[in-house]
Design a protein around this motif. Structure first.
Motif, PDB file in Angstrom:
ATOM      1  N   SER A  85       4.845  27.131  -6.872  1.00 43.55           N
ATOM      2  CA  SER A  85       4.394  26.320  -7.482  1.00 43.55           C
ATOM      3  C   SER A  85       3.302  25.742  -6.270  1.00 43.55           C
ATOM      4  O   SER A  85       3.247  25.665  -5.387  1.00 43.55           O
ATOM      5  CB  SER A  85       5.952  25.607  -7.958  1.00 43.55           C
ATOM      6  N   SER A  87       0.813  22.564  -5.501  1.00 47.18           N
ATOM      7  CA  SER A  87       0.421  20.976  -6.772  1.00 47.18           C
ATOM      8  C   SER A  87      -0.766  20.239  -5.475  1.00 47.18           C
ATOM      9  O   SER A  87      -0.412  20.563  -4.756  1.00 47.18           O
ATOM     10  CB  SER A  87       2.225  20.410  -6.738  1.00 47.18           C
ATOM     11  N   THR A  97      -0.641  21.079 -11.245  1.00 52.05           N
ATOM     12  CA  THR A  97       0.430  21.890 -10.399  1.00 52.05           C
ATOM     13  C   THR A  97       0.538  23.095 -11.688  1.00 52.05           C
ATOM     14  O   THR A  97      -0.237  23.037 -12.574  1.00 52.05           O
ATOM     15  CB  THR A  97       1.592  20.848 -10.681  1.00 52.05           C
TER      16      THR A  97
END
Length: 103
Positions: A85, A87, A97
């Protein structure tokens, strides 16, 4: 809000190679528009990348980073199917995100 970031992560030989293209205009605050007025600064300040919820990269950007920043880095370990991920937060407080799986 901009388009999603493009994230490519591939596991091979005990390491995961990650390529990310973040979509953001990244204005420095020094450029002038067609009428001669300064375009206000607008840039990503904080970037965090996690693999399966564990932070593997934490970076600070500034106004000198170019439009649509590209990151390439290698993580020791990982495996196909792991969750990656990204962000980020910019100087106007906007956040984004995006997620991808390791291939």
């Amino acid at each position: 809000m901009s388009e999603p970031s493009r994230i490519r992560a591939q596991f091979q030989g005990g390491k995961t190679t990650v390529r990310i293209l973040m979509n953001h205009e990244m204005e420095s605050g020094h450029r002038k528009d067609g009428s001669g007025k300064i375009v206000p600064s607008w840039f990503i300040q904080e970037v965090t990348i996690a693999l399966n919820g564990k932070v593997v990269l934490d970076a600070g950007f500034g106004p000198s980073v170019s439009k649509n920043p590209y990151l390439l880095f290698v993580i020791k370990g990982g495996k196909a199917g792991d969750k990656l991920s990204l962000s980020w937060k910019d100087n106007r407080g906007q956040t984004r995100t995006d997620e991808a799986s390791v291939a």
